[in-house]
Design a protein around this motif. Structure first.
Motif, mmCIF file in Angstrom:
data_model
loop_
_atom_site.group_PDB
_atom_site.id
_atom_site.type_symbol
_atom_site.label_atom_id
_atom_site.label_comp_id
_atom_site.label_asym_id
_atom_site.label_seq_id
_atom_site.Cartn_x
_atom_site.Cartn_y
_atom_site.Cartn_z
ATOM 1 N N LYS A 354 35.174 35.253 47.985
ATOM 2 C CA LYS A 354 35.211 35.093 46.530
ATOM 3 C C LYS A 354 36.602 35.357 45.969
ATOM 4 N N LEU A 355 37.316 36.329 46.546
ATOM 5 C CA LEU A 355 38.677 36.588 46.095
ATOM 6 C C LEU A 355 39.589 35.398 46.381
ATOM 7 N N ARG A 356 39.379 34.770 47.544
ATOM 8 C CA ARG A 356 40.171 33.562 47.829
ATOM 9 C C ARG A 356 39.814 32.443 46.851
ATOM 10 N N ARG A 357 38.535 32.361 46.488
ATOM 11 C CA ARG A 357 38.118 31.359 45.508
ATOM 12 C C ARG A 357 38.767 31.623 44.151
ATOM 13 N N VAL A 358 38.917 32.910 43.813
ATOM 14 C CA VAL A 358 39.587 33.263 42.564
ATOM 15 C C VAL A 358 41.033 32.767 42.568
ATOM 16 N N GLN A 359 41.715 32.956 43.694
ATOM 17 C CA GLN A 359 43.093 32.475 43.792
ATOM 18 C C GLN A 359 43.157 30.960 43.633
ATOM 19 N N LEU A 361 41.057 29.116 41.907
ATOM 20 C CA LEU A 361 40.820 28.810 40.491
ATOM 21 C C LEU A 361 42.065 29.093 39.652
ATOM 22 N N ARG A 362 42.808 30.144 40.004
ATOM 23 C CA ARG A 362 44.054 30.419 39.282
ATOM 24 C C ARG A 362 45.068 29.313 39.517
ATOM 25 N N ASP A 363 45.133 28.826 40.758
ATOM 26 C CA ASP A 363 46.051 27.723 41.050
ATOM 27 C C ASP A 363 45.646 26.451 40.317
ATOM 28 N N GLN A 364 44.333 26.284 40.076
ATOM 29 C CA GLN A 364 43.839 25.104 39.367
ATOM 30 C C GLN A 364 43.858 25.301 37.856
ATOM 31 N N ASP A 365 44.407 26.424 37.381
ATOM 32 C CA ASP A 365 44.516 26.720 35.949
ATOM 33 C C ASP A 365 43.135 26.732 35.291
ATOM 34 N N GLU A 366 42.212 27.471 35.879
ATOM 35 C CA GLU A 366 40.874 27.643 35.320
ATOM 36 C C GLU A 366 40.596 29.137 35.175
ATOM 37 N N PRO A 367 41.245 29.779 34.173
ATOM 38 C CA PRO A 367 41.124 31.239 34.050
ATOM 39 C C PRO A 367 39.730 31.711 33.687
ATOM 40 N N VAL A 368 38.973 30.904 32.947
ATOM 41 C CA VAL A 368 37.633 31.342 32.531
ATOM 42 C C VAL A 368 36.712 31.484 33.741
ATOM 43 N N LYS A 369 36.729 30.475 34.630
ATOM 44 C CA LYS A 369 35.900 30.553 35.829
ATOM 45 C C LYS A 369 36.370 31.680 36.740
ATOM 46 N N ALA A 370 37.700 31.845 36.838
ATOM 47 C CA ALA A 370 38.225 32.921 37.677
ATOM 48 C C ALA A 370 37.802 34.284 37.145
ATOM 49 N N ARG A 371 37.840 34.455 35.818
ATOM 50 C CA ARG A 371 37.455 35.725 35.227
ATOM 51 C C ARG A 371 35.975 36.022 35.460
ATOM 52 N N GLY A 372 35.131 34.991 35.320
ATOM 53 C CA GLY A 372 33.708 35.185 35.559
ATOM 54 C C GLY A 372 33.415 35.589 36.991
ATOM 55 N N LEU A 373 34.121 34.964 37.950
ATOM 56 C CA LEU A 373 33.927 35.315 39.350
ATOM 57 C C LEU A 373 34.422 36.728 39.633
ATOM 58 N N LEU A 374 35.500 37.145 38.963
ATOM 59 C CA LEU A 374 36.013 38.502 39.157
ATOM 60 C C LEU A 374 35.028 39.539 38.643
ATOM 61 N N TYR A 375 34.388 39.274 37.503
ATOM 62 C CA TYR A 375 33.372 40.205 37.005
ATOM 63 C C TYR A 375 32.212 40.312 37.990
ATOM 64 N N GLU A 376 31.874 39.195 38.619
ATOM 65 C CA GLU A 376 30.815 39.226 39.633
ATOM 66 C C GLU A 376 31.243 40.066 40.836
ATOM 67 N N LYS A 387 39.390 47.201 43.460
ATOM 68 C CA LYS A 387 40.722 47.494 42.929
ATOM 69 C C LYS A 387 41.572 46.235 42.899
ATOM 70 N N VAL A 388 41.459 45.396 43.930
ATOM 71 C CA VAL A 388 42.175 44.123 43.958
ATOM 72 C C VAL A 388 41.685 43.233 42.815
ATOM 73 N N ALA A 389 40.381 43.193 42.614
ATOM 74 C CA ALA A 389 39.816 42.360 41.548
ATOM 75 C C ALA A 389 40.306 42.817 40.180
ATOM 76 N N ARG A 390 40.388 44.132 39.971
ATOM 77 C CA ARG A 390 40.870 44.634 38.685
ATOM 78 C C ARG A 390 42.331 44.245 38.452
ATOM 79 N N ASN A 391 43.126 44.287 39.497
ATOM 80 C CA ASN A 391 44.527 43.910 39.343
ATOM 81 C C ASN A 391 44.668 42.428 39.025
#
Length: 400
Positions: A354-359, A361-376, A387-391
């Motif tokens: 999931k953390l790799r998926r977040v990266q 999404l950030r590369d694809q400029d989709e911060p909303v989806k990345a933020r939702g996955l980080l909360y999950e 701690k990595v997710a919070r950063n």
């Protein structure tokens, strides 16, 4: 074994039950507040109805009056209006109870954004209702009275009139929330002020279409709803540009090495009583903990940003854990001799994915989806991965 399972169930169920109990208490407080206001207003229910009916009564033909076609309407209609007025007057307290319930689950930067939005949304709703009463009603009823066919007596039923005014109050109250919706969309990174300006023609057409759906079938009320929506949209775009410029200023300050200016940190020492203890900020002057913006240094779960080196090290651990998953035997042998690799085994591979998926999404400029996955991830991960997710969340806050 049964005892252990019962203990685990108690630990998992207790937080959910406590949330339900708190929600019940908040709802009860809101209902009690509305009940107290209603008890004070009920003796004046007929006067309140006469005040609300004033714009129509002023334009009725001479000798005409409102009528009640149902047996219980003379009692139920003022009763219903008084109840709605009680909710309307108690709305700030109701919104406060809602805010106090959700605030403990928000980060400090989210609280700073939500508090002005909640307050301004309530204020704009009141302004919309007042605009409907003082501006729209006189014009609409004057138009209706002037277009009444000859030989037709204009005698409006009191229940129908109440439904009419409540629908207009609701429509204009919601329409005046357009600036809040615009600011939220821009703050979440879902759009930009420049993109909204390019879509202005579509928004104007949409405002008139929405006015047609939310208001009675007359041109005046439709226009009087659509034009304020358009103007409020422009106000929302204006404040969105200010928010965007402020974000760019923080990014420039951070790039220049002025971290305090970028984060908006106030180095002024607090005056008065010592506020460093746990819960002291909420205790001073009886401040509700829901509005506490001060982080407790003694809180073991307090978020502490990682340095660039620490963040890179955590990401390296995630990659190493992935390699160890592909070669389990070699990883087991190495873990016996390397404590660092043994620590890597504590990482959940699903969370790493999931953390790799977040990266991505950030590369694809989709911060909303990345933020939702980080909360999950924060709800599932262990201490190191959380701690990595919070950063990463902190980086998203700075970028968007």
């Amino acid at each position: 074994m049964t005892t252990d399972n019962q203990g685990e169930d108690a630990l998992t169920e207790q937080p959910f039950v406590s949330h339900l109990l708190e929600l019940r208490d908040r709802l009860l407080r809101a209902l009690i507040a509305v009940g107290i206001i209603f008890a004070g207003l009920f003796p004046f229910s007929n006067d309140i109805y006469q005040m609300v009916a004033g714009p129509l009564m002023a334009h009725l033909p001479e000798g005409s009056s409102m009528i009640a076609t149902e047996v219980a309407s003379p009692f139920l209609t003022p009763f219903k209006l008084t109840l709605m007025s009680s909710i309307f007057i108690g709305m700030p307290f109701i919104l406060y109870q809602m805010w106090a319930f959700i605030a403990p689950g928000l980060y400090k930067h989210e609280k700073r954004l939500m508090i002005p939005l909640v307050a301004s949304s309530a204020l704009l709703f009141y302004i919309g209702v007042m605009f409907a009463y003082f501006v729209v009603f006189p014009l609409v009823f004057a138009f209706m009275a002037s277009t009444t066919p000859e030989g037709v007596v204009m005698a409006t039923d009191i229940a129908k009139y109440l439904d009419f005014v409540l629908s207009l109050f609701f429509a204009f109250g919601i329409a005046f929330e357009v600036p809040i919706a615009t600011i939220i969309l821009v703050s979440m990174g879902m759009t930009t002020p420049e993109s909204l300006v390019q879509k202005r023609p579509y928004i104007i057409v949409g405002a008139f279409a929405l006015g047609m759906l939310l208001t009675p079938p007359d041109v005046i009320s439709q226009t009087l709803l659509a034009l304020p929506m358009w103007l409020l949209f422009e106000i929302g775009v204006f404040f969105s540009r200010i928010i965007k410029r402020d974000k760019e200023r923080r990014e420039q300050a951070e790039a220049a090495g002025d971290e305090d200016a970028a984060a908006g940190v106030d180095d002024t020492p607090p005056s008065g009583p010592d506020k460093s203890g746990p819960g002291a900020a909420a205790a001073v002057a009886g401040v509700d903990p829901a509005f506490d913006m001060v982080e407790d240094p003694s809180d073991p779960e307090r978020f502490e940003p990682l340095t660039e080196e620490e963040l890179e090290a955590e990401l390296d651990i995630i990659e190493a854990a992935e390699e160890a998953e592909q070669e389990p035997e070699a990883a087991d042998d190495q873990a016996d001799h390397d404590p660092e690799v043994a620590d890597q085994a504590d990482h959940d591979p699903a969370i790493d994915e999931k953390l790799r998926r977040v990266q991505q999404l950030r590369d694809q400029d989709e911060p909303v989806k990345a933020r939702g996955l980080l909360y999950e991830i924060l709800g599932e991960a262990g201490p190191e991965q959380a701690k990595v997710a919070r950063n990463i969340l902190a980086q998203l806050d700075e970028d968007y």
